[in-house]
Design a protein around this motif. Sequence first.
Motif, mmCIF file in Angstrom:
data_model
loop_
_atom_site.group_PDB
_atom_site.id
_atom_site.type_symbol
_atom_site.label_atom_id
_atom_site.label_comp_id
_atom_site.label_asym_id
_atom_site.label_seq_id
_atom_site.Cartn_x
_atom_site.Cartn_y
_atom_site.Cartn_z
ATOM 1 N N ASP A 1 -70.970 -32.152 15.681
ATOM 2 C CA ASP A 1 -72.127 -31.628 16.400
ATOM 3 C C ASP A 1 -73.447 -32.121 15.802
ATOM 4 O OD1 ASP A 1 -73.298 -29.655 18.311
ATOM 5 O OD2 ASP A 1 -74.105 -28.888 16.420
ATOM 6 N N PRO A 2 -74.299 -32.769 16.619
ATOM 7 C CA PRO A 2 -75.546 -33.325 16.090
ATOM 8 C C PRO A 2 -76.529 -32.263 15.623
ATOM 9 C CG PRO A 2 -75.460 -33.581 18.477
ATOM 10 C CD PRO A 2 -74.108 -33.110 18.041
ATOM 11 N N PHE A 3 -76.554 -31.103 16.274
ATOM 12 C CA PHE A 3 -77.498 -30.071 15.854
ATOM 13 C C PHE A 3 -77.083 -29.433 14.535
ATOM 14 C CE2 PHE A 3 -80.783 -29.319 19.045
ATOM 15 C CZ PHE A 3 -81.741 -28.736 18.229
ATOM 16 N N THR A 4 -75.777 -29.336 14.310
ATOM 17 C CA THR A 4 -75.312 -28.844 13.014
ATOM 18 C C THR A 4 -75.811 -29.760 11.909
ATOM 19 O OG1 THR A 4 -73.328 -27.899 14.036
ATOM 20 C CG2 THR A 4 -73.258 -28.266 11.663
ATOM 21 N N TYR A 5 -75.701 -31.059 12.149
ATOM 22 C CA TYR A 5 -76.194 -32.034 11.173
ATOM 23 C C TYR A 5 -77.702 -31.898 10.982
ATOM 24 C CZ TYR A 5 -77.835 -36.458 9.293
ATOM 25 O OH TYR A 5 -78.475 -37.403 8.544
ATOM 26 N N ARG A 6 -78.454 -31.849 12.079
ATOM 27 C CA ARG A 6 -79.908 -31.808 11.984
ATOM 28 C C ARG A 6 -80.374 -30.552 11.260
ATOM 29 N NH1 ARG A 6 -83.274 -35.239 11.122
ATOM 30 N NH2 ARG A 6 -82.106 -36.542 12.581
ATOM 31 N N ALA A 7 -79.705 -29.420 11.494
ATOM 32 C CA ALA A 7 -80.092 -28.171 10.832
ATOM 33 C C ALA A 7 -79.906 -28.258 9.325
ATOM 34 C CB ALA A 7 -79.281 -27.011 11.400
ATOM 35 N N GLY A 8 -78.971 -29.081 8.874
ATOM 36 C CA GLY A 8 -78.767 -29.249 7.446
ATOM 37 C C GLY A 8 -79.748 -30.207 6.803
ATOM 38 N N VAL A 9 -80.438 -31.004 7.619
ATOM 39 C CA VAL A 9 -81.354 -32.025 7.097
ATOM 40 C C VAL A 9 -82.807 -31.563 7.158
ATOM 41 C CG1 VAL A 9 -82.179 -34.399 7.388
ATOM 42 C CG2 VAL A 9 -79.754 -33.867 7.722
ATOM 43 N N THR A 10 -83.232 -31.079 8.330
ATOM 44 C CA THR A 10 -84.636 -30.678 8.518
ATOM 45 C C THR A 10 -84.705 -29.301 9.182
ATOM 46 O OG1 THR A 10 -84.702 -31.883 10.627
ATOM 47 C CG2 THR A 10 -85.491 -33.045 8.659
ATOM 48 N N PRO A 11 -84.218 -28.244 8.529
ATOM 49 C CA PRO A 11 -84.122 -26.935 9.187
ATOM 50 C C PRO A 11 -85.462 -26.332 9.595
ATOM 51 C CG PRO A 11 -83.735 -26.741 6.828
ATOM 52 C CD PRO A 11 -83.751 -28.198 7.134
ATOM 53 N N ASP A 12 -86.542 -26.663 8.873
ATOM 54 C CA ASP A 12 -87.822 -26.004 9.132
ATOM 55 C C ASP A 12 -88.722 -26.763 10.092
ATOM 56 O OD1 ASP A 12 -87.121 -23.963 7.331
ATOM 57 O OD2 ASP A 12 -87.829 -25.156 5.624
ATOM 58 N N GLU A 13 -88.314 -27.958 10.498
ATOM 59 C CA GLU A 13 -89.118 -28.729 11.450
ATOM 60 C C GLU A 13 -89.057 -28.085 12.840
ATOM 61 O OE1 GLU A 13 -91.088 -31.315 10.828
ATOM 62 O OE2 GLU A 13 -90.581 -31.229 8.700
ATOM 63 N N THR A 14 -90.097 -28.310 13.629
ATOM 64 C CA THR A 14 -90.121 -27.771 14.993
ATOM 65 C C THR A 14 -89.222 -28.615 15.891
ATOM 66 O OG1 THR A 14 -92.375 -26.953 14.715
ATOM 67 C CG2 THR A 14 -91.568 -27.192 16.973
ATOM 68 N N ALA A 15 -88.278 -27.946 16.548
ATOM 69 C CA ALA A 15 -87.357 -28.641 17.447
ATOM 70 C C ALA A 15 -87.796 -28.548 18.900
ATOM 71 C CB ALA A 15 -85.949 -28.067 17.298
ATOM 72 N N LEU A 16 -88.275 -27.375 19.316
ATOM 73 C CA LEU A 16 -88.505 -27.119 20.739
ATOM 74 C C LEU A 16 -89.753 -26.272 20.921
ATOM 75 C CD1 LEU A 16 -87.306 -27.405 23.645
ATOM 76 C CD2 LEU A 16 -86.111 -25.244 23.227
ATOM 77 N N ILE A 17 -90.543 -26.653 21.922
ATOM 78 C CA ILE A 17 -91.725 -25.885 22.312
ATOM 79 C C ILE A 17 -91.631 -25.600 23.804
ATOM 80 C CG2 ILE A 17 -94.236 -25.881 22.543
ATOM 81 C CD1 ILE A 17 -94.337 -27.815 20.159
ATOM 82 N N ASP A 18 -91.783 -24.337 24.168
ATOM 83 C CA ASP A 18 -91.846 -23.925 25.574
ATOM 84 C C ASP A 18 -93.312 -23.848 25.953
ATOM 85 O OD1 ASP A 18 -91.779 -22.771 28.045
ATOM 86 O OD2 ASP A 18 -90.659 -20.986 27.454
ATOM 87 N N ALA A 19 -93.823 -24.875 26.671
ATOM 88 C CA ALA A 19 -95.241 -24.934 26.998
ATOM 89 C C ALA A 19 -95.647 -23.844 27.978
ATOM 90 C CB ALA A 19 -95.589 -26.307 27.569
ATOM 91 N N ASP A 20 -94.711 -23.373 28.793
ATOM 92 C CA ASP A 20 -95.047 -22.318 29.758
ATOM 93 C C ASP A 20 -95.346 -21.001 29.069
ATOM 94 O OD1 ASP A 20 -94.594 -23.553 32.526
ATOM 95 O OD2 ASP A 20 -92.742 -24.064 31.497
ATOM 96 N N ARG A 21 -94.676 -20.734 27.953
ATOM 97 C CA ARG A 21 -94.822 -19.447 27.258
ATOM 98 C C ARG A 21 -95.385 -19.603 25.856
ATOM 99 N NH1 ARG A 21 -90.627 -20.220 30.228
ATOM 100 N NH2 ARG A 21 -90.084 -18.793 31.918
ATOM 101 N N GLU A 22 -95.647 -20.850 25.465
ATOM 102 C CA GLU A 22 -96.198 -21.160 24.145
ATOM 103 C C GLU A 22 -95.323 -20.581 23.023
ATOM 104 O OE1 GLU A 22 -100.334 -20.347 23.779
ATOM 105 O OE2 GLU A 22 -100.902 -21.612 25.461
#
Length: 502
Positions: A3-24
């Motif tokens: 799973d790519p997200f499992t990998y990414r969470a182990g590398v850069t857990p505190d980086e911003t992944a997703l922004i909902d522009a409609d609800r900020e």
Amino acid sequence: MYDPFTYRAGVTPDETALIDADREERWSVADLDAAIERVAGRLSALGVRPGDRLGVCLPTRPAAVRVIHAAIRLGAVLVPLGPTLAPPELATRLDRADVTTIVCDASTEADAVAAVDAASDGDAAVPVTSVDDPTTDRAVALDAQMPEAVVPHDWPLDATVLVPFTSGTTGAPKGVRLTLRNLLASAVASVFRLGFDRRETWHVTLPLHHVGGFTPVFRMPLYGMTVVLRESFDADAVAADLERYDVTATSLVPTQLGRILDVTDGSLAPSLRTVLLGGAPATEALLDRCAERSVPVFPTYGMTEAASQIATATPEEARTNPGTVGRPLFWTDLTVRDGDGDERPPGETGELVVSGPTVSPGYLDADRTAEAFGDDGLRTGDVGYRDEGGLFWVVGRTDDLIVTGGENVAPAEVAAALRDHPDVADTAVVGLPDEEWGERVAALVVPREDARSASALESALDDHCRERLAGYKVPRTVGFADEIPRTDSGTVDRTAVRERLA
């Protein structure tokens, strides 16, 4: 691949992944990974297993991102479904893809339930689950399920991960099998052409059932980038998003980009380095506006069957070679061939044929696969040519597909819907040039002798089509005639039809 997200969470857990522009609202990689884990566990509790076909009928919202990556984690094959499709259209896709569970939200639940009923034909209905509070007693709330423990699925490279649908000239939907190899090769080839910013922030307002909307969401953990979602396109809102969120890249169709330029002055956000422009040909006037305002536009030619981009022009190539779609991407072989399959020399037009690791192994239907795929690759149905320097141009279609606002419309599908009306004796459907949409759907109709008046029939046909077709497929120009112009062989004379409707 694990799973790519499992990998990414182990590398850069505190980086911003997703922004909902409609609800900020914002999600860190770790927060989004945890939410994906919960959704995967809840889908598992509903019986979704590796290899199952998971229909996803959701607009462009964070819940869709969570479901997409939860399916990947579970090993379920994603079947993205347009949220504006009418129930009969959804039912056809559910049946063709053998969907085992469908995920909807409050805005799509009624249509999803109606589609499931139509597709079941007396058999056990496909389960429906909603990411919102259900509006009917036929759907269950996804959040009400107790999550099960999930082991991330290990995907083989040649396993089918995604089955998006595309329309052909017959109008019948074609399910495209995209493998993990296709998606990963496309992600690598795209970076080779577009480059990459370590602070990449990709704005997505395209529908997620299109590869143009899906691919940034899929690539988010692979690239380690931030995705900014906006549920529906609004030029003022998107222009503001580009500035507010320091957006570096976005995917748009020409109509959208033109509207953004209409509501802004000068260049767009200073952070913006890539506007990937596809879905329909970009006019020379639009590209001139981009050059004058230093908008970094990359005109691209792509297909669902190639997991997105096939050829992409750089801003410099687009400026100095008006109309070009650039050069084929890394690993991609694009040739121009005649009707016998022989390669044409530079400057001569023919059908574009593409091959390489981004190209699908085929459709769900073996017969359609045999028709379109050969030893030389995928016969795209597009007509084009290349110059001596290796740049490509796309000049038309071998069929009569209408491209309106970046959406493909098969004339045969619209004509079939019109012929279902009791007051219609015959019809022909064509595309007419449209300054805003590129093309608009137009229909020439032969009414039956006892039909209502023309104005009343036009209104009735609009209502009739909207019950059966997505809104972008409904004819915006309707004309009436005593007969449909035809050639000596009996086929529709489309040139004459366009002249009648122009």
